[in-house]
Design an enzyme around this catalytic site. Structure first.
Site, PDB file in Angstrom:
ATOM      1  N   GLY A 136       0.835  -1.227  -0.043  1.00  0.00           N
ATOM      2  CA  GLY A 136      -0.041  -0.082   0.072  1.00  0.00           C
ATOM      3  C   GLY A 136       0.854   1.221   0.082  1.00  0.00           C
ATOM      4  O   GLY A 136       1.906   1.198  -0.694  1.00  0.00           O
ATOM      5  N   ARG A 137       0.529   2.271   0.805  1.00  0.00           N
ATOM      6  CA  ARG A 137       0.923   3.693   0.622  1.00  0.00           C
ATOM      7  C   ARG A 137       2.513   3.276   1.269  1.00  0.00           C
ATOM      8  O   ARG A 137       3.391   3.779   0.864  1.00  0.00           O
ATOM      9  CB  ARG A 137       0.415   4.709   1.669  1.00  0.00           C
ATOM     10  CG  ARG A 137      -0.970   5.062   0.985  1.00  0.00           C
ATOM     11  CD  ARG A 137      -1.662   5.953   1.784  1.00  0.00           C
ATOM     12  NE  ARG A 137      -2.247   5.195   2.935  1.00  0.00           N
ATOM     13  CZ  ARG A 137      -3.700   4.904   3.060  1.00  0.00           C
ATOM     14  NH1 ARG A 137      -4.354   5.331   2.137  1.00  0.00           N
ATOM     15  NH2 ARG A 137      -4.189   4.117   4.032  1.00  0.00           N
ATOM     16  N   ILE A 138       2.510   2.932   2.360  1.00  0.00           N
ATOM     17  CA  ILE A 138       3.840   2.542   3.209  1.00  0.00           C
ATOM     18  C   ILE A 138       4.724   1.587   2.202  1.00  0.00           C
ATOM     19  O   ILE A 138       5.970   1.896   2.258  1.00  0.00           O
ATOM     20  CB  ILE A 138       3.786   2.371   4.654  1.00  0.00           C
ATOM     21  CG1 ILE A 138       3.184   3.661   5.335  1.00  0.00           C
ATOM     22  CG2 ILE A 138       5.183   2.077   5.238  1.00  0.00           C
ATOM     23  CD1 ILE A 138       2.627   3.077   6.726  1.00  0.00           C
ATOM     24  N   HIS A 148       7.560   1.820  18.929  1.00  0.00           N
ATOM     25  CA  HIS A 148       6.430   2.203  18.148  1.00  0.00           C
ATOM     26  C   HIS A 148       6.463   3.739  17.722  1.00  0.00           C
ATOM     27  O   HIS A 148       5.699   4.802  18.129  1.00  0.00           O
ATOM     28  CB  HIS A 148       5.183   1.886  18.563  1.00  0.00           C
ATOM     29  CG  HIS A 148       3.920   1.969  17.817  1.00  0.00           C
ATOM     30  ND1 HIS A 148       2.679   1.154  17.844  1.00  0.00           N
ATOM     31  CD2 HIS A 148       3.793   2.513  16.743  1.00  0.00           C
ATOM     32  CE1 HIS A 148       2.081   1.313  16.818  1.00  0.00           C
ATOM     33  NE2 HIS A 148       2.552   2.061  16.067  1.00  0.00           N
ATOM     34  N   ILE A 149       7.720   4.057  16.918  1.00  0.00           N
ATOM     35  CA  ILE A 149       7.997   5.253  16.545  1.00  0.00           C
ATOM     36  C   ILE A 149       7.946   5.683  14.909  1.00  0.00           C
ATOM     37  O   ILE A 149       8.427   6.764  14.825  1.00  0.00           O
ATOM     38  CB  ILE A 149       9.403   5.929  17.188  1.00  0.00           C
ATOM     39  CG1 ILE A 149      10.442   5.039  16.719  1.00  0.00           C
ATOM     40  CG2 ILE A 149       9.187   5.985  18.793  1.00  0.00           C
ATOM     41  CD1 ILE A 149      11.764   5.623  17.039  1.00  0.00           C
ATOM     42  N   GLY A 150       7.207   4.862  14.416  1.00  0.00           N
ATOM     43  CA  GLY A 150       7.098   5.102  12.987  1.00  0.00           C
ATOM     44  C   GLY A 150       6.954   6.211  12.429  1.00  0.00           C
ATOM     45  O   GLY A 150       7.488   6.642  11.550  1.00  0.00           O
ATOM     46  N   GLU A 174       2.680  -5.166  23.495  1.00  0.00           N
ATOM     47  CA  GLU A 174       3.120  -3.913  23.167  1.00  0.00           C
ATOM     48  C   GLU A 174       2.378  -2.981  24.468  1.00  0.00           C
ATOM     49  O   GLU A 174       1.333  -3.044  24.328  1.00  0.00           O
ATOM     50  CB  GLU A 174       2.565  -3.575  21.899  1.00  0.00           C
ATOM     51  CG  GLU A 174       3.303  -1.970  21.556  1.00  0.00           C
ATOM     52  CD  GLU A 174       3.250  -1.754  19.872  1.00  0.00           C
ATOM     53  OE1 GLU A 174       3.526  -2.490  19.100  1.00  0.00           O
ATOM     54  OE2 GLU A 174       2.797  -0.356  19.892  1.00  0.00           O
ATOM     55  N   SER A 198       0.355  -8.833  -2.232  1.00  0.00           N
ATOM     56  CA  SER A 198      -0.961  -7.952  -1.707  1.00  0.00           C
ATOM     57  C   SER A 198      -2.054  -8.810  -2.256  1.00  0.00           C
ATOM     58  O   SER A 198      -1.816  -9.736  -3.201  1.00  0.00           O
ATOM     59  CB  SER A 198      -0.985  -6.624  -2.203  1.00  0.00           C
ATOM     60  OG  SER A 198      -0.254  -5.720  -1.925  1.00  0.00           O
ATOM     61  N   ARG A 199      -3.213  -8.532  -1.819  1.00  0.00           N
ATOM     62  CA  ARG A 199      -4.277  -9.627  -2.037  1.00  0.00           C
ATOM     63  C   ARG A 199      -4.743  -9.390  -3.614  1.00  0.00           C
ATOM     64  O   ARG A 199      -4.831 -10.445  -4.509  1.00  0.00           O
ATOM     65  CB  ARG A 199      -5.602  -9.168  -1.433  1.00  0.00           C
ATOM     66  CG  ARG A 199      -5.394  -9.653   0.059  1.00  0.00           C
ATOM     67  CD  ARG A 199      -6.534  -9.203   0.944  1.00  0.00           C
ATOM     68  NE  ARG A 199      -6.595  -7.598   0.891  1.00  0.00           N
ATOM     69  CZ  ARG A 199      -7.348  -7.072   1.703  1.00  0.00           C
ATOM     70  NH1 ARG A 199      -8.326  -7.625   2.378  1.00  0.00           N
ATOM     71  NH2 ARG A 199      -7.327  -5.539   1.330  1.00  0.00           N
ATOM     72  N   ARG A 210       2.329  -3.715  12.589  1.00  0.00           N
ATOM     73  CA  ARG A 210       1.705  -3.915  13.719  1.00  0.00           C
ATOM     74  C   ARG A 210       2.009  -5.274  14.369  1.00  0.00           C
ATOM     75  O   ARG A 210       2.312  -6.232  13.517  1.00  0.00           O
ATOM     76  CB  ARG A 210       0.106  -4.193  13.575  1.00  0.00           C
ATOM     77  CG  ARG A 210      -0.793  -3.210  13.539  1.00  0.00           C
ATOM     78  CD  ARG A 210      -0.731  -2.075  14.660  1.00  0.00           C
ATOM     79  NE  ARG A 210      -1.560  -0.691  14.661  1.00  0.00           N
ATOM     80  CZ  ARG A 210      -0.794   0.245  14.153  1.00  0.00           C
ATOM     81  NH1 ARG A 210       0.228   0.283  14.069  1.00  0.00           N
ATOM     82  NH2 ARG A 210      -1.840   1.425  14.098  1.00  0.00           N
TER      83      ARG A 210
HETATM   84  P1  NAP Z   1      -2.613   0.917   2.977  1.00  0.00           P
HETATM   85  O1  NAP Z   1      -2.168   1.856   2.161  1.00  0.00           O
HETATM   86  O2  NAP Z   1      -3.985   0.437   3.280  1.00  0.00           O
HETATM   87  O3  NAP Z   1      -1.741  -0.514   2.531  1.00  0.00           O
HETATM   88  C1  NAP Z   1      -1.995  -1.657   3.190  1.00  0.00           C
HETATM   89  C2  NAP Z   1      -1.908  -2.759   2.269  1.00  0.00           C
HETATM   90  O4  NAP Z   1      -1.784  -4.195   2.799  1.00  0.00           O
HETATM   91  C3  NAP Z   1      -2.751  -2.474   0.882  1.00  0.00           C
HETATM   92  O5  NAP Z   1      -2.138  -2.114  -0.099  1.00  0.00           O
HETATM   93  C4  NAP Z   1      -3.390  -3.993   0.987  1.00  0.00           C
HETATM   94  O6  NAP Z   1      -3.481  -4.519  -0.439  1.00  0.00           O
HETATM   95  C5  NAP Z   1      -2.330  -4.864   1.792  1.00  0.00           C
HETATM   96  N1  NAP Z   1      -3.143  -6.039   2.483  1.00  0.00           N
HETATM   97  C6  NAP Z   1      -4.220  -5.833   3.168  1.00  0.00           C
HETATM   98  N2  NAP Z   1      -4.538  -7.363   3.621  1.00  0.00           N
HETATM   99  C7  NAP Z   1      -3.449  -7.928   2.858  1.00  0.00           C
HETATM  100  C8  NAP Z   1      -3.090  -9.406   3.146  1.00  0.00           C
HETATM  101  N3  NAP Z   1      -4.040 -10.031   3.617  1.00  0.00           N
HETATM  102  N4  NAP Z   1      -2.079  -9.983   2.514  1.00  0.00           N
HETATM  103  C9  NAP Z   1      -1.260  -9.042   1.937  1.00  0.00           C
HETATM  104  N5  NAP Z   1      -1.638  -7.613   1.730  1.00  0.00           N
HETATM  105  C10 NAP Z   1      -2.536  -7.194   2.149  1.00  0.00           C
HETATM  106  O7  NAP Z   1      -2.002   1.225   4.615  1.00  0.00           O
HETATM  107  P2  NAP Z   1      -0.626   1.996   5.093  1.00  0.00           P
HETATM  108  O8  NAP Z   1      -0.829   3.425   5.132  1.00  0.00           O
HETATM  109  O9  NAP Z   1       0.349   1.430   4.124  1.00  0.00           O
HETATM  110  O10 NAP Z   1      -0.317   1.515   6.325  1.00  0.00           O
HETATM  111  C11 NAP Z   1      -0.253  -0.020   6.683  1.00  0.00           C
HETATM  112  C12 NAP Z   1      -0.086  -0.132   8.081  1.00  0.00           C
HETATM  113  O11 NAP Z   1       1.082   0.265   8.495  1.00  0.00           O
HETATM  114  C13 NAP Z   1      -1.112   0.544   8.786  1.00  0.00           C
HETATM  115  O12 NAP Z   1      -2.413  -0.264   8.826  1.00  0.00           O
HETATM  116  C14 NAP Z   1      -0.733   0.553  10.117  1.00  0.00           C
HETATM  117  O13 NAP Z   1      -1.083  -0.637  11.113  1.00  0.00           O
HETATM  118  C15 NAP Z   1       0.787   0.495  10.041  1.00  0.00           C
HETATM  119  N6  NAP Z   1       1.561   1.749  10.484  1.00  0.00           N
HETATM  120  C16 NAP Z   1       2.437   1.540  11.439  1.00  0.00           C
HETATM  121  C17 NAP Z   1       2.961   2.789  11.931  1.00  0.00           C
HETATM  122  C18 NAP Z   1       4.263   2.916  13.033  1.00  0.00           C
HETATM  123  O14 NAP Z   1       4.103   3.740  13.668  1.00  0.00           O
HETATM  124  N7  NAP Z   1       4.946   1.866  13.188  1.00  0.00           N
HETATM  125  C19 NAP Z   1       2.729   4.084  11.262  1.00  0.00           C
HETATM  126  C20 NAP Z   1       2.018   3.837  10.387  1.00  0.00           C
HETATM  127  C21 NAP Z   1       1.245   2.840   9.727  1.00  0.00           C
HETATM  128  P3  NAP Z   1      -4.454  -5.230  -0.974  1.00  0.00           P
HETATM  129  O15 NAP Z   1      -5.922  -4.639  -0.742  1.00  0.00           O
HETATM  130  O16 NAP Z   1      -4.319  -5.713  -2.544  1.00  0.00           O
HETATM  131  O17 NAP Z   1      -4.441  -6.620  -0.343  1.00  0.00           O
END
Ligand code: NAP
Length: 314
Positions: free
Chosen positions: A156-158, A280-282, A261, A177-178, A233
């Site tokens: 996804g975005r990250i 958890h300082i992402g 956590e 990804s799915r 997570r």
């Molecule tokens: P996003 O843009 O929604 O990206 C998540 C990706 O995961 C989507 O492209 C989705 O693609 C894929 N996905 C979902 N279920 C899946 C599965 N079962 N198998 C494989 N891929 C799957 O979200 P984002 O903004 O990148 O953020 C991702 C996550 O990072 C957040 O949900 C959050 O928990 C975590 N995060 C952590 C921190 C930190 O402080 N450490 C900071 C920001 C975010 P498909 O729909 O094609 O599967």
């Protein structure tokens, strides 16, 4: 006469909350490092808006303490700490802060990847502890990143921001990804990705489907001598199995998120020199965190005014 109470479960950087006060809301901010469950249940009473952090479990019990609650404006992109179904049933809007934290989180992912691959934390401790007596060709050898394969789970975005950075280091990127995306990287099944990647980096949301995605079998299906990075997570990984895998099978792990956590003092992961753990300082860039507060407030105000918020989840 204030328009209604907004509970903010931690102090937030920047001046975003002033906007709520100026709009006439009564803003109640919990100033401590942590908000105990009992205090959360008490303080949410009478609130029409709530800005929680990832550490606050917002379930039906919390929602029922505040029957007038109209919106939960998460200070995060991840919403796994909120019972979305319970919110939906009660007609409560839920919003989040996507996008604004993408680059900061991708930066931290690379920081962990570099730290583990090149043994930066071990090396710094070695020097500080007075062990640095000589240069040696075999001292603290790590993994070369040029030409290494990075497997991104959740593109996804990250995930995509991490891929861009990895390319600059000469890594080959593959992903799962799915659904395949129009990207210049090979889309693999998770099993194929684990079998071919030197580094696996997790970027999916935590959902019932992804809980313990990296179970014992999959951790041991990773290539011997490979690296696991998790800035998504903690619940995506079986922690106990990871501890075992780090005792020989894997080269190392970089974890910004853990299960449990916070990771309690004395946890076995802390005893492993090849595990680099951050608390958890992402998204913890100052500008990023201020911007997240502005977005959370914007979402909250829109929902309270009966308008469609910019970043709705429910
Ligand atoms: P996003 O843009 O929604 O990206 C998540 C990706 O995961 C989507 O492209 C989705 O693609 C894929 N996905 C979902 N279920 C899946 C599965 N079962 N198998 C494989 N891929 C799957 O979200 P984002 O903004 O990148 O953020 C991702 C996550 O990072 C957040 O949900 C959050 O928990 C975590 N995060 C952590 C921190 C930190 O402080 N450490 C900071 C920001 C975010 P498909 O729909 O094609 O599967």
């Amino acid at each position: 006469m204030p328009k209604g109470k907004i509970l903010v479960t931690r102090s937030l950087p920047g001046k975003a909350l002033d906007r709520l006060r100026e709009a006439g809301y009564q803003v109640e901010v919990h100033e401590g490092l942590f908000l105990p469950r009992e205090d959360l249940l008490k303080r949410v009473e009478g609130a029409i808006g709530l800005i929680p952090t990832v550490e606050d479990r917002i379930d039906a019990e919390v929602m029922d303490r505040a029957p007038g609650l109209k919106v939960i404006a998460c200070y995060s992109v991840g919403v796994d700490h909120v019972d979305l179904e319970a919110a939906r049933e009660r007609g409560i809007r839920v919003t989040h802060t996507p996008g604004v934290l993408t680059e900061a989180t991708a930066d931290l992912t690379l920081a962990l990847l570099l730290a583990v691959a090149r043994r930066v934390v071990e090396g710094a401790a070695y020097a500080r502890d007075g062990l640095w007596k000589a240069w040696h060709p075999e001292l603290l050898l790590g993994m070369d990143l040029q030409g290494a394969t990075l497997g991104i789970v959740g593109m996804g975005r990250i995930g995509q921001a991490v891929a861009q950075r990895a390319e600059a280091f000469g890594m080959k990127v593959v992903y799962t990804s799915r659904a395949p995306k129009p990207l210049p990287y090979p889309h693999l099944s998770l099993e194929e990705l684990l079998a071919t990647s030197d580094i696996v980096s997790l970027h999916t949301p935590l959902t019932p489907e992804t809980h313990r995605l990296m179970n014992r079998e999959r951790l041991f299906a990773m290539r011997p001598g490979s690296i696991l990075i998790n800035t998504a997570r903690g619940g995506l990984v079986d922690t106990e199995a990871l501890v075992e895998a780090l005792k020989g099978h894997l080269f190392g792990a970089g974890l910004d998120v853990t299960d449990p956590e916070p990771l309690p003092p004395g946890h076995p992961l802390y005893t492993l020199p090849n595990a680099v753990i951050t608390p958890h300082i992402g998204s913890a860039g100052r500008r990023t965190r201020e911007h997240m507060a502005e977005i959370a407030v914007e979402n909250l105000l829109f929902a309270l005014e009966g308008r469609e918020p910019p970043n709705p989840v429910v």
